[in-house]
Enzyme design. Structure first.
Site, PDB file in Angstrom:
ATOM      1  N   GLY A  91       0.795  -1.225   0.000  1.00 20.01           N
ATOM      2  CA  GLY A  91       0.000   0.000   0.000  1.00 20.01           C
ATOM      3  C   GLY A  91       0.826   1.273   0.000  1.00 20.01           C
ATOM      4  CG  HIS A  98       5.544   7.453   4.830  1.00 21.80           C
ATOM      5  ND1 HIS A  98       6.004   7.176   3.560  1.00 21.80           N
ATOM      6  CD2 HIS A  98       4.251   7.038   4.856  1.00 21.80           C
ATOM      7  CE1 HIS A  98       5.032   6.630   2.853  1.00 21.80           C
ATOM      8  NE2 HIS A  98       3.948   6.533   3.623  1.00 21.80           N
ATOM      9  CG  LEU A  99       7.285   4.953  11.124  1.00 21.40           C
ATOM     10  CD1 LEU A  99       7.709   4.985  12.592  1.00 21.40           C
ATOM     11  CD2 LEU A  99       7.153   3.520  10.650  1.00 21.40           C
ATOM     12  CG  HIS A 100       0.620   5.963   7.705  1.00 18.44           C
ATOM     13  ND1 HIS A 100      -0.188   6.778   6.940  1.00 18.44           N
ATOM     14  CD2 HIS A 100       1.406   5.294   6.821  1.00 18.44           C
ATOM     15  CE1 HIS A 100       0.076   6.603   5.657  1.00 18.44           C
ATOM     16  NE2 HIS A 100       1.041   5.707   5.550  1.00 18.44           N
TER      17      HIS A 100
HETATM   18  P1  5GP Z   1       1.512   5.527   1.898  1.00 20.23           P
HETATM   19  O1  5GP Z   1       0.302   5.157   1.122  1.00 20.23           O
HETATM   20  O2  5GP Z   1       2.715   5.721   1.011  1.00 20.23           O
HETATM   21  O3  5GP Z   1       1.795   4.645   3.067  1.00 20.23           O
HETATM   22  O4  5GP Z   1       1.177   6.927   2.566  1.00 20.23           O
HETATM   23  C1  5GP Z   1       1.336   8.148   1.929  1.00 20.23           C
HETATM   24  C2  5GP Z   1       0.534   9.154   2.706  1.00 20.23           C
HETATM   25  O5  5GP Z   1       0.979  10.444   2.361  1.00 20.23           O
HETATM   26  C3  5GP Z   1      -0.978   9.112   2.397  1.00 20.23           C
HETATM   27  O6  5GP Z   1      -1.692   8.857   3.590  1.00 20.23           O
HETATM   28  C4  5GP Z   1      -1.266  10.494   1.813  1.00 20.23           C
HETATM   29  O7  5GP Z   1      -2.501  10.999   2.251  1.00 20.23           O
HETATM   30  C5  5GP Z   1      -0.099  11.321   2.326  1.00 20.23           C
HETATM   31  N1  5GP Z   1       0.301  12.392   1.451  1.00 20.23           N
HETATM   32  C6  5GP Z   1       0.547  12.321   0.114  1.00 20.23           C
HETATM   33  N2  5GP Z   1       0.950  13.512  -0.363  1.00 20.23           N
HETATM   34  C7  5GP Z   1       0.970  14.355   0.712  1.00 20.23           C
HETATM   35  C8  5GP Z   1       1.316  15.740   0.852  1.00 20.23           C
HETATM   36  O8  5GP Z   1       1.687  16.432  -0.097  1.00 20.23           O
HETATM   37  N3  5GP Z   1       1.226  16.262   2.108  1.00 20.23           N
HETATM   38  C9  5GP Z   1       0.825  15.514   3.187  1.00 20.23           C
HETATM   39  N4  5GP Z   1       0.757  16.135   4.362  1.00 20.23           N
HETATM   40  N5  5GP Z   1       0.500  14.213   3.073  1.00 20.23           N
HETATM   41  C10 5GP Z   1       0.563  13.645   1.859  1.00 20.23           C
END
Ligand code: 5GP
Ligand code: ZN
Length: 112
Positions: A91, A98-100
């Protein structure tokens, strides 16, 4: 990485709602929050994914930083979830490690 959105956020070239910064780490609010608290924690230097993170101490610092974010945003006691998506099947959509940190509501299990 000149075309990486999270590198641009780390450099202040793209605006973000910064939650915490320091010691080579940064935390900022997710643009599309999936929970009342949804903060992303990144190393400020570019690492594409967990598969590319060769420095175990950086991973330890990242996780400890996420714990501090949980404490400081007030979700630590009730509980929170830390998520690390890796590559397409995991996903991952932004290829800067990055960590959520998700909290402020009960989380479901298993994740989708
Ligand atoms: P991934 O799907 O890679 O684990 O998570 C990427 C996250 O980055 C997503 O939850 C998305 O909402 C967030 N995201 C993408 N682009 C940006 C941005 O330009 N600024 C911020 N603050 N979040 C972002
Ligand atoms: Zn980057």
């Amino acid at each position: 990485m000149s075309n990486c959105i999270f590198c641009k956020i780390a450099a202040g070239e793209v605006p973000s709602q910064v939650v915490k910064k320091g010691d080579g780490m940064m935390a900022f609010k997710d643009l599309t929050p999936q929970a009342p608290t949804h903060v992303l924690v990144i190393p400020t230097t570019h690492v594409a994914s967990l598969n590319d993170a060769k420095d175990a101490s950086l991973l330890g610092k990242l996780l400890a930083f996420a714990r501090e974010v949980a404490l400081e945003t007030g979700v630590a006691t009730k509980g929170y979830r830390v998520v690390l998506n890796t590559n397409p099947d995991g996903g991952q959509t932004v290829f800067h490690l990055h960590l959520h940190v998700l909290g402020g509501r009960p989380m479901k299990w298993p994740p989708g």
